[in-house]
Structure formats: C-alpha cells, structure tokens
Design a protein around this motif. Structure first.
Motif, short mmCIF file in Angstrom:
data_model
loop_
_atom_site.label_atom_id
_atom_site.label_comp_id
_atom_site.label_asym_id
_atom_site.label_seq_id
_atom_site.Cartn_x
_atom_site.Cartn_y
_atom_site.Cartn_z
N GLY A 79 0.68 -0.80 -0.75
CA GLY A 79 0.08 0.34 -0.60
C GLY A 79 0.66 1.06 0.57
N SER A 80 2.26 1.27 0.45
CA SER A 80 3.03 2.16 0.21
C SER A 80 3.32 2.88 -1.16
CB SER A 80 4.24 1.99 1.35
OG SER A 80 5.08 3.01 1.32
N ALA A 81 3.55 1.83 -1.38
CA ALA A 81 4.07 1.71 -3.12
C ALA A 81 2.78 2.21 -3.52
CB ALA A 81 4.26 0.85 -3.78
N ALA A 82 1.83 2.07 -3.97
CA ALA A 82 0.38 2.14 -4.19
C ALA A 82 0.22 3.64 -3.70
CB ALA A 82 -0.37 0.89 -3.73
N MET A 83 -0.01 3.96 -2.99
CA MET A 83 0.15 5.16 -2.31
C MET A 83 1.14 6.55 -2.53
SD MET A 83 -2.16 7.40 -0.38
CE MET A 83 -3.10 6.03 0.03
N VAL A 84 2.22 6.31 -2.67
CA VAL A 84 2.80 6.91 -3.77
C VAL A 84 2.64 7.39 -5.14
CG1 VAL A 84 5.36 7.15 -4.47
CG2 VAL A 84 5.13 7.02 -2.14
N SER A 85 2.49 6.01 -5.55
CA SER A 85 2.13 6.28 -7.45
C SER A 85 0.82 7.18 -7.90
CB SER A 85 1.78 5.36 -7.80
OG SER A 85 1.34 4.94 -9.08
N PHE A 86 -0.18 6.80 -6.62
CA PHE A 86 -1.31 7.26 -6.31
C PHE A 86 -1.17 8.70 -6.50
CE2 PHE A 86 -5.90 9.10 -5.43
CZ PHE A 86 -6.92 8.83 -5.95
N CYS A 87 -0.67 9.22 -5.58
CA CYS A 87 -0.47 10.85 -5.27
C CYS A 87 0.33 11.38 -6.51
CB CYS A 87 0.31 10.87 -3.91
SG CYS A 87 -0.51 10.16 -3.22
N ASP A 88 1.49 10.49 -7.20
CA ASP A 88 2.16 10.96 -8.18
C ASP A 88 1.58 11.33 -9.32
OD1 ASP A 88 4.71 11.48 -8.11
OD2 ASP A 88 5.46 9.42 -7.97
N SER A 89 -0.18 10.06 -9.60
CA SER A 89 -0.75 10.22 -10.79
C SER A 89 -1.65 11.13 -10.46
CB SER A 89 -1.05 9.05 -10.40
OG SER A 89 -0.35 8.43 -10.88
N HIS A 90 -2.33 11.66 -9.31
CA HIS A 90 -3.15 12.83 -8.92
C HIS A 90 -2.88 14.30 -8.50
CE1 HIS A 90 -6.01 9.91 -10.07
NE2 HIS A 90 -5.09 9.13 -9.29
N SER A 91 -1.20 14.32 -9.19
CA SER A 91 -0.52 16.26 -7.82
C SER A 91 -1.50 16.01 -6.07
CB SER A 91 -1.60 17.02 -9.01
OG SER A 91 -1.29 16.50 -10.81
N ILE A 92 -0.97 14.61 -5.90
CA ILE A 92 -1.21 15.01 -4.13
C ILE A 92 -0.04 16.04 -3.44
CG2 ILE A 92 -2.03 14.06 -2.63
CD1 ILE A 92 -4.07 12.73 -3.96
N PRO A 93 0.17 16.11 -3.18
CA PRO A 93 1.39 16.69 -2.29
C PRO A 93 2.07 15.38 -0.80
CG PRO A 93 -0.28 17.76 -1.26
CD PRO A 93 -0.13 17.31 -2.58
N TYR A 94 2.99 14.97 -1.28
CA TYR A 94 3.38 14.53 -0.60
C TYR A 94 5.37 14.01 -0.96
CZ TYR A 94 5.65 11.45 -4.56
OH TYR A 94 6.31 11.31 -5.71
N GLU A 95 5.82 13.55 -0.05
CA GLU A 95 6.90 13.82 0.26
C GLU A 95 7.55 12.38 1.58
OE1 GLU A 95 10.21 16.35 3.06
OE2 GLU A 95 8.31 16.89 2.98
N ILE A 96 8.49 11.22 0.16
CA ILE A 96 9.71 11.06 1.44
C ILE A 96 10.32 11.48 1.89
CG2 ILE A 96 10.65 8.60 1.41
CD1 ILE A 96 7.84 8.94 -0.16
N CYS A 97 10.47 11.57 3.53
CA CYS A 97 11.40 12.63 4.37
C CYS A 97 12.12 11.50 4.67
CB CYS A 97 10.67 13.50 5.16
SG CYS A 97 9.03 12.96 5.98
N GLY A 98 11.41 10.07 5.05
CA GLY A 98 12.10 8.95 5.41
C GLY A 98 11.73 9.24 7.23
N LYS A 99 12.59 8.87 8.08
CA LYS A 99 11.79 8.29 9.91
C LYS A 99 13.18 7.99 10.02
CE LYS A 99 8.82 5.29 10.87
NZ LYS A 99 7.30 4.78 11.13
N VAL A 100 13.40 7.60 11.44
CA VAL A 100 14.16 7.63 12.60
C VAL A 100 13.38 6.94 13.65
CG1 VAL A 100 15.92 7.71 13.91
CG2 VAL A 100 16.13 9.04 11.89
N ILE A 101 13.82 5.35 13.84
CA ILE A 101 13.55 5.19 15.09
C ILE A 101 14.62 5.31 16.03
CG2 ILE A 101 12.19 3.26 15.81
CD1 ILE A 101 11.58 1.97 13.44
N ILE A 102 14.28 5.47 17.41
CA ILE A 102 15.83 5.78 18.22
C ILE A 102 15.24 5.13 20.29
CG2 ILE A 102 16.82 7.63 19.79
CD1 ILE A 102 16.79 9.47 17.52
N ALA A 103 16.14 3.99 19.83
CA ALA A 103 16.27 3.20 21.45
C ALA A 103 17.46 4.87 22.25
CB ALA A 103 16.73 2.39 21.21
N THR A 104 16.65 4.48 23.42
CA THR A 104 17.38 5.61 24.08
C THR A 104 18.02 4.41 25.05
OG1 THR A 104 15.19 6.35 25.31
CG2 THR A 104 16.03 7.75 23.76
#
Length: 414
Positions: free
Chosen positions: A77-102
């Motif tokens: 679904g993640s790949a499909a969502m990015v493709s859908f947003c691309d196809s329909h000019s919906i704003p998105y950004e692949i900004c990445g995430k950091v998961i942190i153990a403290t």
C-alpha cells in the motif's frame, strides 16, 4: 446540500466514506465497472473522522507481524499510495524516519523491528549508532536507531476526496448526510434505511469505523467485539523550534499495544506535530479532553472485554490520562527523543480518535479483520496503517466479497 429522501437501487452499498470505505468503492468501480455502487456517510463531507484527523504518515511496514494482513498490505500500500499521489498531483514527501532506542532495555525491541522490517520487504533499512542518529536528526538523542528511508507524508483527506471524485466520475454515487439507521433483509439483497432515503442493495460493506460495531449489530451480525475509542492528542512545535526536526522521529514502541508512542511528525503542509498519547475516550467522536457521551461510555462499560482489558493495562491507562492533562509530563516523554525541548517549545494542536476493536477476552485486535455474514461484509478492525494501505485494503475487501458473491454475474445482469 441535504438530499431529498428517495429510494435508490444499487449493487453494492458501502457504509462509511472514510478513506477505507472510499478505497473499497474505488476498487469496485475499477474492477467491476458495470456495478452500481453507493457510498454512504452520515456527515456533511467525506473523511470527517479518523481520516480527517490523521497525521499523514505513509508508513513503510516494519512494525507489523510478518505474515499479517497489516504487514503485507502496508508494504504494498505504501508504494501504491505514492504512485496514486504522483498520478493525481496530491502533495507528498518521502522524508524518511528514524526510530530511536534511548535505553538499553529498548534494544531487543529495536532489533525485533529491524527483523520484521526485513522479513516484510521494507527496503533500505539501516542500523544507526548514536553518531549516525545525529547525522539524520542533529537534535535527537539515542544509543541506537534504525533509518527507514521509505517513510513519507501526505494529506490523506485530499487522497480520500480524490477517491470520492473518481467514484463519481465512474458513474457511482457518494452520498453525505446519509447515516444508516436500519438494516433489513429482502429477497436477493439488503435494505438500508438512511437519512436520505431507502437504499436497496444486493450486497453491503460496513466500513463505518468508529461506528462499525453498531452497524454490525443493526445488521444482526454475531461478533464478539466492541469498538473502544482511544483519543490521540497532539502538541506541535512552535514556529521558532520547527527546525529541530528534519523528518520523522519515533521511539521504540511498547510491543504490548498497537500504538507507536509519542513521536515527532513533519506535516506535509508545514509544521511539526508531537504526539500522540493514547487515552480512552468517553466519546467515540470526541476530540477534546472534556468530550463525553453517555451512550458511548455505557457501550464500553457494558462490555466485559473492556473491563478485562482495563484490568490488564490499568497502570498504562492511568499514565496516559496523567500525560493527557499534564503538559510537563507530555514534554518529559518527548525529551527522551529531543533532550533540548522545553515546555515553551510546544503548543496544543489537534487530536484524533482511533477505532480499536477489543474482543470478549480483553484482547486489542492487532491485525485488520473482516467478517462476511448474510450479504454484508463487515470491516471490523482497520486502524493504522489503514490510510497508507487503503488501496490495498480496498482490493482485499473486494476479493473477500468476490469469494462470497459473484460480482461479475451481478454486473452482467445490468
């Protein structure tokens, strides 16, 4: 605009015009273009509840148990969502995430997330040491981390509105101001009594989210579960402090719960959210601390599974309530990830309410869960990452409906 009450005929009626209900409708009209589909919602607009209060994260898929529906449908679904947003000019950004153990005690949980992510097929995962964490998020602090480069952000309310537009363009309907108050059976179909008239449908799909268990009971379904609402409350970084976060910063989630812990989320239209907590809500559609509904509170209190859940997790529940009312305590939780943060750096923001299904044994259902009974498919549990996976959930729901109904034959009869 309020609709004039009238009878309507359709092949499939979908109850609930959140992102999941609309994704089911979109998949139906694409795969079976001869079908007449009607999507119903009680509100004045689509995506008014869980979808409209979503933080907008396009999840990558590493949190979920390998082999589960969540794991499979989120990654696809993640790949499909990015493709859908691309196809329909919906704003998105692949900004990445950091998961942190403290803390050292969080390392096994971090390792488990890495293991799950790799098994689930999440690409590009990278282990980080303390210095590498700082390279991605200079103001964050931790002893070990995971970089998830494929995580992104978008506006899911815009996505849902586009789903609705495409359904209408295909010749089907999306009706607002159309809450369902009664469900009956008739020969070869079901009858839905709504605020905008009577709907005669051959089949129905219950995607009512926070009200899905009530719709199931209206339909006479036998389900040993109840929707228990959990409100998630957010703060946001003040404008002067938004530079403290580059993308998304998450803790290692408590594996006992299907919640991800308080975290920092960059928003697609600007700003950075901090949160949410996860506190029992005394109103299913209540978005403030003081929201209260006798009906909704009684619904939870009269269900044995609620008390079994509360008995198991009362200490965590009390901690969440305390954090809900104490900005100092909320800030302290955030400081584990961002030590330089102060109370004055955050200000109250929005909230959302999660529809969490709980069974009679007090177990919080973790995976997506669908049940077909007597011409109605009940989508009983679709919490996060439902928005990310919505197109794939829609596909899965349609496939489940096809297993129980010959939709191709229904379409050919038109």
């Amino acid at each position: 605009m309020v609709l004039v009450a009238q009878d309507r005929q359709c092949d499939v009626a979908i109850i609930g015009a959140g992102i999941v209900g609309l994704a089911v409708g979109l998949n139906l009209v694409r795969k079976h273009p001869r079908l007449k589909v009607i999507v119903l919602d009680k509100e004045s607009d689509v995506a008014s509840h869980q979808t409209g209060h979503n933080s907008g994260v396009i999840h990558a898929g590493l949190y979920y148990k390998p082999g589960s529906l969540k794991a499979r449908l989120c990654v696809e679904g993640s790949a499909a969502m990015v493709s859908f947003c691309d196809s329909h000019s919906i704003p998105y950004e692949i900004c990445g995430k950091v998961i942190i153990a403290t803390e050292e005690r969080e390392i096994p949980g971090l390792n488990e997330l890495l293991r799950r992510g790799r098994i689930n097929g999440v690409n590009g995962l990278r282990e980080l040491n303390a210095q590498e964490i700082r390279e991605h998020e200079p103001h964050a602090s931790g002893i070990r981390g995971i970089h998830v480069p494929s995580t992104g952000i978008t506006d899911f309310k815009m996505v849902a509105a586009k789903y609705a537009e495409l359904i209408r363009e295909a010749g089907s309907e999306v009706l607002t101001h159309s809450g369902v108050s009664g469900i009956q059976r008739e020969a070869g179909g079901v009858v839905l009594e709504t605020a905008s008239g009577t709907i005669h449908a051959r089949f129905a799909v219950n995607c009512a989210g926070l009200q899905s268990d009530r719709i199931a009971r209206l339909a006479g379904a036998s389900l040993d579960l109840r929707i228990i609402p959990f409100r998630g409350e957010y703060y946001e970084l003040t404008p002067a402090k938004q530079n403290l976060i580059r993308g998304l910063v998450y803790p290692v989630a408590d594996p006992r719960f299907p919640f991800l812990g308080v975290h920092f989320t960059k928003r697609i239209h600007g700003g950075v959210e901090a949160g949410p907590n996860a506190v029992f809500s005394f109103k299913r559609e209540g978005y403030s601390r003081t929201s209260f509904s006798i009906k909704d509170s009684f619904s939870a209190a009269s269900f044995g599974g609620f008390w079994k859940m509360a008995g198991q997790h009362w200490r965590s529940g009390m901690e969440e309530f305390h954090r809900s009312w104490s900005k100092k305590t909320f800030t302290h939780a955030l400081q584990k990830l961002l030590p330089e943060l102060t109370e004055s750096d955050i200000q109250p923001a929005g909230s959302g309410v999660r529809a969490q299904a709980v069974d009679g044994n007090g177990r919080l259902l973790d995976d997506f869960y669908f049940v077909y009974q007597d011409r109605i498919l009940h989508v009983c549990n679709v919490p996060s990452p439902a928005a990310t996976a919505s197109l794939m959930i829609g596909r899965e729901v349609v496939a489940t409906l096809e297993q129980n109904a010959d939709l191709a034959a229904v379409g050919a009869m038109l």
